[in-house]
Design a protein around this motif. Sequence first.
Motif, PDB file in Angstrom:
ATOM      1  N   ASN A  48       0.763  -1.328  -0.149  1.00  0.00           N
ATOM      2  CA  ASN A  48       0.065   0.024   0.121  1.00  0.00           C
ATOM      3  C   ASN A  48       0.739   1.221   0.011  1.00  0.00           C
ATOM      4  N   ARG A  49       2.042   1.386   0.719  1.00  0.00           N
ATOM      5  CA  ARG A  49       2.984   2.285   0.585  1.00  0.00           C
ATOM      6  C   ARG A  49       3.251   2.568  -0.771  1.00  0.00           C
ATOM      7  N   VAL A  50       3.865   1.634  -1.318  1.00  0.00           N
ATOM      8  CA  VAL A  50       3.983   1.754  -2.780  1.00  0.00           C
ATOM      9  C   VAL A  50       3.204   2.373  -3.732  1.00  0.00           C
ATOM     10  N   GLY A  51       1.932   2.118  -3.339  1.00  0.00           N
ATOM     11  CA  GLY A  51       0.556   2.786  -4.027  1.00  0.00           C
ATOM     12  C   GLY A  51       0.716   4.233  -3.638  1.00  0.00           C
ATOM     13  N   ASP A  52       0.707   4.546  -2.165  1.00  0.00           N
ATOM     14  CA  ASP A  52       0.695   5.660  -1.839  1.00  0.00           C
ATOM     15  C   ASP A  52       1.691   6.711  -2.250  1.00  0.00           C
ATOM     16  N   PHE A  53       2.905   6.222  -2.639  1.00  0.00           N
ATOM     17  CA  PHE A  53       4.129   6.901  -3.172  1.00  0.00           C
ATOM     18  C   PHE A  53       3.644   7.550  -4.351  1.00  0.00           C
TER      19      PHE A  53
ATOM     20  N   LEU B 311      19.295   2.255   2.064  1.00  0.00           N
ATOM     21  CA  LEU B 311      19.324   1.167   1.751  1.00  0.00           C
ATOM     22  C   LEU B 311      20.307   0.467   2.590  1.00  0.00           C
ATOM     23  N   VAL B 312      21.141   1.151   3.227  1.00  0.00           N
ATOM     24  CA  VAL B 312      22.243   0.519   4.164  1.00  0.00           C
ATOM     25  C   VAL B 312      21.379   0.146   5.470  1.00  0.00           C
ATOM     26  N   THR B 313      20.429   0.761   5.784  1.00  0.00           N
ATOM     27  CA  THR B 313      19.365   0.731   6.865  1.00  0.00           C
ATOM     28  C   THR B 313      18.872  -0.848   6.808  1.00  0.00           C
ATOM     29  N   VAL B 314      18.019  -0.951   5.267  1.00  0.00           N
ATOM     30  CA  VAL B 314      17.487  -2.173   5.137  1.00  0.00           C
ATOM     31  C   VAL B 314      18.520  -3.420   5.244  1.00  0.00           C
ATOM     32  N   ALA B 315      19.622  -3.025   4.910  1.00  0.00           N
ATOM     33  CA  ALA B 315      20.563  -4.160   5.333  1.00  0.00           C
ATOM     34  C   ALA B 315      21.084  -4.768   6.553  1.00  0.00           C
ATOM     35  N   GLN B 316      20.532  -3.757   7.695  1.00  0.00           N
ATOM     36  CA  GLN B 316      21.273  -4.240   9.196  1.00  0.00           C
ATOM     37  C   GLN B 316      20.319  -5.140   9.984  1.00  0.00           C
ATOM     38  N   ARG B 317      21.149  -5.865  10.405  1.00  0.00           N
ATOM     39  CA  ARG B 317      20.529  -7.056  11.367  1.00  0.00           C
ATOM     40  C   ARG B 317      20.277  -6.719  12.926  1.00  0.00           C
ATOM     41  N   ASP B 318      21.194  -5.674  13.307  1.00  0.00           N
ATOM     42  CA  ASP B 318      21.460  -5.435  14.634  1.00  0.00           C
ATOM     43  C   ASP B 318      20.177  -4.117  14.735  1.00  0.00           C
ATOM     44  N   LEU B 319      19.450  -4.447  15.566  1.00  0.00           N
ATOM     45  CA  LEU B 319      18.445  -3.356  15.938  1.00  0.00           C
ATOM     46  C   LEU B 319      18.739  -1.828  16.383  1.00  0.00           C
ATOM     47  N   LYS B 320      19.947  -1.703  17.050  1.00  0.00           N
ATOM     48  CA  LYS B 320      20.284  -0.690  17.258  1.00  0.00           C
ATOM     49  C   LYS B 320      21.100   0.262  16.301  1.00  0.00           C
ATOM     50  N   LEU B 321      21.962  -0.614  15.324  1.00  0.00           N
ATOM     51  CA  LEU B 321      22.635  -0.179  14.258  1.00  0.00           C
ATOM     52  C   LEU B 321      21.321   0.180  13.162  1.00  0.00           C
ATOM     53  N   VAL B 439       8.804   4.506   1.311  1.00  0.00           N
ATOM     54  CA  VAL B 439       8.578   3.224   1.225  1.00  0.00           C
ATOM     55  C   VAL B 439       9.877   2.515   1.802  1.00  0.00           C
ATOM     56  N   ILE B 440      11.075   3.032   1.627  1.00  0.00           N
ATOM     57  CA  ILE B 440      12.039   2.320   2.347  1.00  0.00           C
ATOM     58  C   ILE B 440      12.053   2.266   3.732  1.00  0.00           C
ATOM     59  N   SER B 441      11.429   3.306   4.341  1.00  0.00           N
ATOM     60  CA  SER B 441      11.331   3.147   5.820  1.00  0.00           C
ATOM     61  C   SER B 441      10.076   2.224   6.419  1.00  0.00           C
ATOM     62  N   ALA B 442       9.125   2.281   5.464  1.00  0.00           N
ATOM     63  CA  ALA B 442       8.201   1.385   5.768  1.00  0.00           C
ATOM     64  C   ALA B 442       8.777  -0.176   5.812  1.00  0.00           C
ATOM     65  N   ILE B 443       9.703  -0.385   4.769  1.00  0.00           N
ATOM     66  CA  ILE B 443      10.085  -1.816   4.744  1.00  0.00           C
ATOM     67  C   ILE B 443      11.176  -2.343   6.048  1.00  0.00           C
ATOM     68  N   GLY B 445      11.098  -0.740   8.897  1.00  0.00           N
ATOM     69  CA  GLY B 445      10.423  -0.574  10.107  1.00  0.00           C
ATOM     70  C   GLY B 445       9.564  -1.757  10.465  1.00  0.00           C
ATOM     71  N   LEU B 446       8.769  -2.199   9.580  1.00  0.00           N
ATOM     72  CA  LEU B 446       7.788  -3.175   9.704  1.00  0.00           C
ATOM     73  C   LEU B 446       8.733  -4.361   9.928  1.00  0.00           C
ATOM     74  N   ARG B 447       9.868  -4.626   8.853  1.00  0.00           N
ATOM     75  CA  ARG B 447      10.402  -5.897   9.014  1.00  0.00           C
ATOM     76  C   ARG B 447      11.104  -6.153  10.632  1.00  0.00           C
ATOM     77  N   ALA B 448      11.484  -5.057  11.288  1.00  0.00           N
ATOM     78  CA  ALA B 448      11.716  -5.011  12.544  1.00  0.00           C
ATOM     79  C   ALA B 448      10.740  -5.539  13.455  1.00  0.00           C
ATOM     80  N   VAL B 449       9.534  -4.649  13.125  1.00  0.00           N
ATOM     81  CA  VAL B 449       8.199  -5.071  13.941  1.00  0.00           C
ATOM     82  C   VAL B 449       8.012  -6.588  13.843  1.00  0.00           C
TER      83      VAL B 449
END
Lengths: 506, 518
Positions: A48-53, B311-321, B439-443, B445-449
């Motif tokens: 949905n975010r992709v769409g919202d973009f 994109l660097v953020t997407v690659a992190q496995r460590d939560l604080k990093l 979109v990147i931050s959603a990726i 962020g939600l992956r962490a959750v």
Amino acid sequence: MLGIVLADSLFMIFIFWELVGFSSYMLIGHYLKKPSAAAASKKAFIVNRVGDFGFLLGIILTYWTFGTTELTALAAAVDVNEGTVSAALGLLLFCGVLGKSAQMPLHVWLPDAMEGPTPISALIHAATMVAAGVFLLARVFFLFTPEALTVITWVGLITAFSAAFWAFAQNDIKKILAYSTLSQLGYMVAAFGLGTTYGLAQGGDAVLYGLGAAMFHLTTHAFFKALMFLGSGSVIHAMHHEQDIYKMGGLLRKMPVTGITFLLGVIAIAGIPFISAGFFSKDAILFVAKLQSTPAFVILVITALMTATYMGRLFVVAFLGSARSEAAGHAHESPWVMWLPLVILSVFAVGGGYMVLYPGVLHGILDGAVLHPKGSDKLLMVVISIFAGGGGLLLSWLFYGRNSGNTDALEAKLPAVFNVSRSRFWFDELYSAYVTKVQQRVADLIDFLDTLFIGGLLVRGAAGVAGLFGILARSLHTGSVSAYVWWFFTGLLLFLAYATNVFSLF
Amino acid sequence: MSMLANIFTAAHEQYPTLNASLVLLAIVAPLAAALSLSVAGRLTDGAVRTMTVVGFAIPALIALWLWPSYLLTQPDGGYAFTSRSFTGLQTFGISLYLGLNAIALPMFVLAGLTGLAAALYTLKMGIDRLRLFVVLLLIMQSGLMGVFASIDVFFFYFFHEFALIPTFIMIAIWGRRGRKSVALEMTIYLTLGAMITLAGLLLLYLEAGVSEFTIPALQMAFYEGNLDNWIYVLLLIGFGILVSLFPFHSWAPRGYATAPAPVAMLHAGVLKKFGLYGLIQIALPVLPDAAASWGPLLMWLALANIVVIGLVTVAQRDLKLMLGNASVMHMGYAFLGLYAFSVIGVGGAILMMFAHGLSVALLFMLADGIERRCGTLDMPSMGGLAQKAPVLMAFFVAATMASIGLPGFANFWGELAIFVSLWKSEAPWVLIPAILGIVISAIYGLRAVASIFYGDSPAQPIQGGDLSKTEKLAGVVLLVGLLVVGFWPRSFSDAIHQSLVDSPFAAYEVQHVHTFED
């Protein structure tokens, strides 16, 4: 969702739009222990975010083009200056619809969203969320150019057709309904595109034909889809959380109320003339399609036929025949709190279509916006509906009805077709390959480069150079007096040279 | 409502010097608490804790009192609650000149709230040598309140150093693995940034030929000389290092990952904003032409912050990093707001700074709580925390949603204003990669959750239960700030707007509006 309906500004719509997305994220992820629920909720939000973009880009473009995002002011502005609307603007706004109303290629989240509890599925699929996209189209219909409408139409057609095709290979009762929702949403989007294009050519209030047909079908669809989802919930409850239709069978006798109301829902979605809501709204769509574009009309009729067939398949396999599992044999009717809503909804699923034909609740709102066939066309449309709806149901009964085994008739007889249907055209595989193979690797690579070059070479390198100077400077301080004497003389010479202007000679 | 409003205005009218003294008190109180804690002899644990809470609660309450007071008494966005204490440095044009304007106010509130939350969490996290730690933390807090309340540029800079030095010490003593080298790297890097900034500020002071070294005096001077481009670059790089502008960001993720949580909260949340604040208050208004000519460079660097670090953020496995990188990424938005060089862009950047400060502080606090419960920061090996700590999950999801810009949180307004402004910047296409960032931050962020909270219990058993009362209170302090501004952005934006329309950005804005209407 109420916020989206009431908002009169694109920015406000966007705010509530996001909140609907967030709520559905939390609801789909309700079963905390299931990793699949986590994945599905994540997928729904991100897609949905992709769409919202695109949607947000479109809103900002609208704001800077017209100086406002108030819908009433926008409509007036478009009326005054013809030709100010660009195709790009409409298509960017449509991106939001792609996400929320799960149109191709952003449809992948919706079937997975079935991970949520069944009432959530009914709510998301019938009344909210997916309806938001179609509703948005209706609110901003004046912002679309004919080119944009052509794109919208074909996106809708392809979604409607593909999703109907995919539904044949699904055995999970909720997944079948999910694909049928996808397909019906495609119907509405295509109806909007076709009707508005037709209306634009006609001029005047005819431009409302598109949104009329789409909103009408949205309303009737809400009745019978909510009915069928709650019906499936009742079935799943009776079956002790078994969702595979090939583990059911003979449920009509075991749970008559659920069975009969479900049948009414199937009839409604198939669009059997006069005794279902789906007939009237689907009829309106088909008629507009017939006027506007023959290929679209053919695709929609075939889709209608397929819809009736796969819904018939669901009913025939799950409710008729004999029990295919022990749970199905012991199934009982659900308590009245579960079947009462079914009965209420089934009344609307049967009679909901009449509200446009006869003075009724919604008469003043949608009347005039929905195009109805007159004269000989009327008969033709009824015949087509009987052919598509009745034919589809009959086909499913003939094809699936005689098979009491646990395997799918299509899989047994036409495995190639079944497998293509099952593949869902490899969208999920493609996306997951992108996420794991491309996105993750690019991210890892950039992370590596960032650590290597910026954190390593640049910063540590600078530190190293500074350290090197330190070592050099330290080596000058040898501690031996004679060395210091030499340094002293060198300095003195340089000083004298500077004082006597020797350097200017060079 | 109006009765409540009367209290603020009446207090201001009856005691005109009250609010100005409160500003001073917000700086002095934590310092006094720190001093008394360090000179007092043997104290009970309870006394230390009480002292800490008092030392942090006073600035927070003052900030909350001054916020409505400012809005009600200073509608034009200019400096209010000013006071001047002489320091013996008058000959250099330096005095302790304090006060708040509409740009300083959000930062002042941010410092107060974040400080209180960090202190509450400190008391709960069970840290060794608590007394020494809170003394340092109180000194840091005093510096933070001072930075944003200083009108005098010397003290603006002085308070920043005042807050920065305890940061290094706390990381070096209480940090996790690799703390020595990280503390060293951070010290050198940030001191370098601060020194470049100082060089720029001094050059500006000398070149502009103003009689006093204060922000309004410099703004008035509106320097146009041969050196303006050089001074601007010095300020951009110097301040940029302090805000982790690409490519000067490498200290930030590791620094925050290593620092004890309260330090990460205060540095990432508040102190880091010093650089952006300096650019907005000094560099942009005084050197608008230079800022415009360096705009393209800033644009590319900010985009790199968003896309590359995203994109660097997407690659992190460590939560604080991951959080550290995400915080670097979000600074890119604020920089883009500056690049847009309009009232709405800079205003959006200010809202973004406030919102980001609260949300990142909340995230670092919760991440530390997660680490203590799961015994690891490696996200793939976590899971199932939702069953043990549902309230923790609720806070974490809220903070994640805030940081990815969900409407209802202050971050949304900052991002939205910046996006809107970008379309009218020199290069409207920047909007596309900028929005791609959400979109990147959603990726990530939600992956962490998903990987922390969902699923069955992990291999390693989860220690402890849900958030304690104190932790919840700390979380609520931060979350309420985000929600209040999220639901009522005008609580800051009106005043910010008033304060910015008189600035040189306004000239650019007017041009845009005209071209639009033609």
